[in-house]
Design an enzyme around this catalytic site. Sequence first.
Site, short mmCIF file in Angstrom:
data_model
loop_
_atom_site.label_atom_id
_atom_site.label_comp_id
_atom_site.label_asym_id
_atom_site.label_seq_id
_atom_site.Cartn_x
_atom_site.Cartn_y
_atom_site.Cartn_z
N ASN A 28 45.47 41.53 30.77
CA ASN A 28 44.99 42.46 31.74
C ASN A 28 45.44 44.01 31.13
O ASN A 28 46.45 44.29 31.21
CB ASN A 28 45.80 42.24 33.02
N ARG B 186 40.76 40.45 31.87
CA ARG B 186 40.47 40.81 33.40
C ARG B 186 39.76 41.83 33.38
O ARG B 186 39.92 43.00 32.64
CB ARG B 186 41.73 40.76 34.25
N HIS C 179 40.02 42.09 43.85
CA HIS C 179 41.01 40.92 43.78
C HIS C 179 40.07 39.47 43.87
O HIS C 179 40.94 38.66 44.40
CB HIS C 179 41.77 41.18 44.98
N ARG D 99 47.01 53.74 48.80
CA ARG D 99 45.60 54.13 49.32
C ARG D 99 45.33 54.09 50.91
O ARG D 99 45.78 53.23 51.58
CB ARG D 99 44.93 52.98 48.66
N GLU E 171 46.59 34.93 39.22
CA GLU E 171 45.36 35.50 38.60
C GLU E 171 45.26 34.82 37.25
O GLU E 171 44.03 34.58 36.64
CB GLU E 171 45.05 37.09 38.85
#
Length: 398
Positions: free
Chosen positions: A8, A89, A178, A238, A383
Amino acid sequence: MAKVMAVNAGSSSLKFKLYEMPEEKVLCSGIAERIGHEDGIFGIKWAGQQDKKVVPILDHAEAVRLLVEALIEKGIIKSMDEISAVGHRIVQGGKYFSKSELFTKDTEDKIESLIPLAPLHNKAHLVGFRAFKKILPDVTSVAVFDTAFHQTMEPEDYVFPIPYEYTEKYDCRRYGAHGTSHKYLSEMGLKYLPGVEHPRIISCHIGSGASITAIKDGACVATSMGLTPLGGIMMGTRTGDLDPSVMNYLCKCTGKSVEEMYQIFNKESGLLGVSGVSNDSRDVSQAVKEGNPRAILTDKLFVRRIADFIGQYFVRLGGADLIIFSAGIGENAPEYRQKIIDEIAPALGVEIDEELNASLRGKEALLSTPNSKIKVALIPTDEEVMIARDTYAYYLKK
Ligand code: ADP
């Protein structure tokens, strides 16, 4: 047997996890941080040991070189040839990718063309990919997209009510994010639904970034994040969804530019912005205990926005069989799980074992009682293992 690396790459960091496949045994994991700095940090964990050092990591290629050096030096591998495949990713796959894809020139070009939709992420992913390619030129490389799982949404779930020419011309629509996590959670959740013919799952990935997804028969039908990961529920920094006129109004009030306000919506809003305390739910929870009124408001706002989405997706799915909590907050903050359940319980008839919930952190468990109309489970997300699985599948095909 094959060794597969899940990667990642961010703008200033590179996370990695090396698996022995198909056993899914983790051989090592770690992170290179502060890439671009003289005082970069390289950390690695393997076989119950760990090592961390401060070294210059001026670019991603240097991070990959340090990684390779560490793998050999620590005896995790004997030579580079042992690494069979690398899975990367990729945050934004746009309309092009509904599944993971072998890295070809075409894949690379498409990821590049999607940079305007995820400027920080996709650019960094490509830098990471190219750094690995330099050192491992012949290895099977696979792109695993955060958006791929959400490509099964119907137009009425992903089209924004803007002039349709913009949707077509600029591919401006909901993509979600996601997806790798939501896919993993929905697969793992099936074990709680034996005999359910058409499983309906609402998965809540609630971390620093957070999203909720409605899943029917293993496919995403709706997801809370939008064109970018700024949309949906309130997050650490956010905003989540807003009336679009907030942008216009605040720019006029403050004299800030659209770009400046956009950064504020991304980095200074959410838990941090409302509470003024922190973007970390642990600090907000502590401030709530101390009676801080803004922290109390933050807490309520955060919970309500999640509950509202669960309600929306309950309707979208025509009911629900399982609600899953996952990621940093979903896995480790029992008080938020309880508050969310309390908020939805009167409408949805959900009931959890409160004692069990209060005691659970980061461990999979069914939380609902037999009386509950919808099952509720805590499932830690993974993940990286999904990246390793998809990458290994391509390696086998080669
Ligand atoms: P991301 O992957 O989006 O960066 P994570 O899923 O790692 O985020 O979640 C990080 C957030 O989870 C932290 O900001 C914090 O709010 C919350 N968190 C992490 N650990 C705990 C914990 N032990 N207790 C409560 N909240 C936690």
